[in-house]
Design an enzyme around this catalytic site. Structure first.
Site, PDB file in Angstrom:
ATOM      1  N   GLN A   1      13.419  57.143   5.454  1.00 36.71           N
ATOM      2  CA  GLN A   1      13.339  57.841   6.745  1.00 36.71           C
ATOM      3  C   GLN A   1      14.537  58.752   6.992  1.00 36.71           C
ATOM      4  OE1 GLN A   1      10.712  57.843   8.606  1.00 36.71           O
ATOM      5  NE2 GLN A   1       9.586  56.190   7.622  1.00 36.71           N
TER       6      GLN A   1
ATOM      7  N   LYS B   1       7.121  61.497   2.489  1.00 37.02           N
ATOM      8  CA  LYS B   1       7.772  61.488   3.811  1.00 37.02           C
ATOM      9  C   LYS B   1       8.694  62.691   3.972  1.00 37.02           C
ATOM     10  CE  LYS B   1       7.659  56.475   4.203  1.00 37.02           C
ATOM     11  NZ  LYS B   1       6.605  56.194   5.191  1.00 37.02           N
TER      12      LYS B   1
ATOM     13  N   HIS C   1      12.180  47.757   6.813  1.00 34.44           N
ATOM     14  CA  HIS C   1      10.745  47.836   6.509  1.00 34.44           C
ATOM     15  C   HIS C   1      10.421  46.677   5.564  1.00 34.44           C
ATOM     16  CE1 HIS C   1       7.135  49.529   4.527  1.00 34.44           C
ATOM     17  NE2 HIS C   1       7.034  50.349   5.544  1.00 34.44           N
TER      18      HIS C   1
ATOM     19  N   ASP D   1      17.873  52.246   1.542  1.00 38.04           N
ATOM     20  CA  ASP D   1      16.496  52.726   1.640  1.00 38.04           C
ATOM     21  C   ASP D   1      16.530  53.985   2.516  1.00 38.04           C
ATOM     22  OD1 ASP D   1      13.926  53.272   2.343  1.00 38.04           O
ATOM     23  OD2 ASP D   1      13.447  51.270   3.092  1.00 38.04           O
TER      24      ASP D   1
ATOM     25  N   CYS E   1       5.180  47.860   9.832  1.00 38.99           N
ATOM     26  CA  CYS E   1       5.719  47.156   8.651  1.00 38.99           C
ATOM     27  C   CYS E   1       7.160  46.723   8.896  1.00 38.99           C
ATOM     28  CB  CYS E   1       5.636  48.017   7.390  1.00 38.99           C
ATOM     29  SG  CYS E   1       3.978  48.451   6.923  1.00 38.99           S
TER      30      CYS E   1
END
Ligand code: PMP
Length: 409
Positions: free
Chosen positions: A206, A229, A126, A203, A367
Site C-alpha cells: 500500500q 496496486k 494484512h 510489506d 483481510c
C-alpha cells in the site's frame, strides 16, 4: 498522461479507459483502489503489443524473439532496481504478488530459524503478512509477538522496543495499513530491529502506489509489493531482498530456470535472481509492470501524493459532516484511505446501496481481522482514493451515503 509534468486531471482520466464505464446505468466512480488500481492504456497496450510482437519464452532460446523478450523482461527488473534504489538488479525478484513474495521469505526462514526463536508482527497487518509466519511458527516452534496499536490506528513504538531481544530473528510490518491507511515509521522500526541483528520485511503493497520508496535509505532487508496496486496488471509481484539475505535463503520452488546443474543425485541452484524464479514467469505482466512504473514516474510520486492528500482532506471533512459517521484510523500520517461506519447500520447494506449508484467501495474486514477485533467491529466501509479521482466523485459518494442513511435508518 501524455508527456506532461503538469497535473491535468482531465488528461489523466483519459488515460484510464475503464473510468468511462457505466455501472448499474450510472457513471462508474471507482474508490476501491487499495484493493486494485485501474490500468492506464499504456499498460494495457504493452500487454497487447507483447503478445502481438514479442511473445516467446525468456532466458532459454537463442532465437530473436526469445532474446527480445528476455531483454524487455530484464529491462523491467532494472526499472524496479532504479525505482526502489536497490544496489543490484539481482536483488529484485519477480513473483505473482505480495502474498507470494512474503510466502517466499517466510518459507525460506523455516530453514534458518529454530524452536524458541522469536518473530515480531504488527497489529496492523494484512492477513498475508500474518498467516505465512504463523505457518512457520507451527512448523518449527518459533514464537510470534505482536506490536500493539492504539485507538488512532498507530503502532505503539515503545511497546515494540520492549518486544525486541536477542531472540528476535525477524520483524515484519507493513509500510502502510490497507485497512486504515496508517503510514508506519518503518525506518525507525528497521533500525531498532537491526540493533538486535533481526531481519526486517516491509510489506509495501500500500506504499508503492502513493510515495517514493528507497530501500537503501530505509535499510530494509526485504520489501514487497504488487503491481496491480500500482497501476500494473494482476499476477505480478516484486520482492526486493538484500543480496546477503537472498543468498542465505533456500529456493522457494524447484523447477526450470532456477537451477545451475541437475543430476538425479544432486541439483545446484542458479545465481540470483533466477534462484527464486522457477518456471516460466508472467513475462508480459512483468514488462507491463515496468511500463506502470514509467507511467507513475512520468506524473511524479510527489505530485501524486500532494493531489491525493488534498482529496483525503476533502473526503474526510465531507464525511464528517454526515451525522453518525465514525472514522477508524485518525493518525495525521496516513495515505488516502478512509475506513468508516455509519451509526449501527451494517457496512454491507450501505455498500450495496452505494454500488447501485455506480460507486465502488470496499466493505468488510479488508483481510485485516485483528484490526477489526481491536475496534470490536465486524468490518468497515473503505474509501481508497487514487490520483484519478475527483472532488466531484467524492460529492457523489456523499450523496449516496445520505441516500443509504435515509433508506436504512
Ligand atoms: N499486503 C497488503 C498491505 C495488502 O493491502 C495486500 C492486498 N490487499 C496484500 C498484502 C496482498 O497483496 P496480493 O493480493 O496482491 O498478493
Amino acid at each position: 498522461m501524455k508527456n506532461t509534468t503538469e497535473f491535468n486531471i482531465v488528461s489523466i482520466r483519459e488515460d484510464f479507459p475503464i473510468l468511462n464505464s457505466k455501472v448499474n446505468g450510472k457513471q462508474l466512480v471507482y474508490f476501491d483502489n487499495a484493493a486494485t488500481t485501474q490500468t492506464p492504456k499504456v499498460v494495457i497496450d504493452s500487454i497487447v503489443s507483447y503478445y502481438s510482437t514479442l511473445n516467446a519464452n525468456i532466458h532459454r532460446g537463442a532465437h530473436y524473439l526469445s532474446q527480445k523478450a528476455t531483454e524487455a523482461y530484464e529491462g523491467a527488473r532494472k526499472k524496479f532496481q532504479k525505482h526502489l534504489n536497490a544496489k543490484n538488479s539481482s536483488e529484485i525478484i519477480f513473483t505473482s504478488g505480495s502474498t507470494h513474495s512474503i510466502n517466499l521469505v517466510a518459507n525460506g526462514f523455516i530453514g534458518l530459524l529454530k524452536s524458541g526463536d522469536e518473530i515480531i508482527v504488527s497489529h496492523l497487518e494484512h492477513h498475508s503478512n500474518i498467516v505465512p509466519w504463523q505457518m512457520l511458527c507451527e512448523k518449527i516452534g518459533a514464537i510470534m509477538k505482536v506490536i500493539p496499536m492504539n485507538q488512532e490506528g498507530e503502532l505503539i513504538f515503545s511497546e515494540y522496543e520492549k518486544l525486541l531481544s536477542n531472540e528476535t530473528k525477524v520483524v515484519f510490518v507493513n509500510h502502510v495499513s490497507n485497512a486504515l491507511g496508517t503510514i508506519n515509521p518503518v525506518k525507525e522500526i528497521i533500525s531498532k530491529a537491526h540493533e538486535f541483528g533481526a531481519a526486517v520485511l516491509i510489506d509495501g503493497a500500500q506504499a508503492l502506489p502513493h510515495f517514493e520508496v528507497d530501500v537503501k535509505d530505509l535499510d530494509a532487508d526485504f520489501y514487497v509489493g504488487s503491481a496491480h496496486k500500482f497501476y500494473g496488471p494482476t499476477g505480478v509481484g516484486i520482492l526486493y531482498g538484500k543480496e546477503k539475505w537472498l543468498e542465505k535463503l533456500p529456493p522457494y520452488q524447484g523447477g526450470g530456470e532456477m537451477i545451475d546443474e541437475v543430476t538425479f543425485e544432486k541439483t545446484t541452484y542458479a545465481k540470483l535472481p533466477n534462484k527464486f524464479e522457477a518456471g516460466t514467469p508472467n513475462i508480459s505482466g512483468v514488462i507491463a509492470s515496468g511500463i506502470a512504473i514509467d507511467y507513475i514516474n512520468n506524473i511524479g510520486l510527489k505530485t501524486i501524493l500532494k493531489y491525493e492528500d488534498a482529496l483525503l482532506k476533502y473526503a474526510t471533512e465531507k464525511l464528517l459532516e454526515i451525522d453518525g459517521i465514525k472514522i477508524y484510523g485518525n493518525t495525521d500520517n496516513k495515505t488516502s484511505v478512509i475506513s468508516f461506519n455509519l451509526g449501527n447500520i451494517h457496512h454491507y447494506d450501505i455498500g450495496s446501496i452505494i454500488d447501485n449508484e455506480g460507486i465502488a467501495v470496499r466493505t468488510g474486514h479488508h483481510c485485516a481481522q485483528p484490526i477489526m477485533d481491536y475496534y470490536k467491529i465486524p468490518g468497515t466501509i473503505r474509501l481508497s482514493l487514487s490520483f484519478y479521482n475527483t472532488k466531484e466523485e467524492i460529492d457523489s459518494l456523499i450523496s449516496a451515503i445520505i441516500l443509504a442513511k435515509k433508506m436504512l435508518s
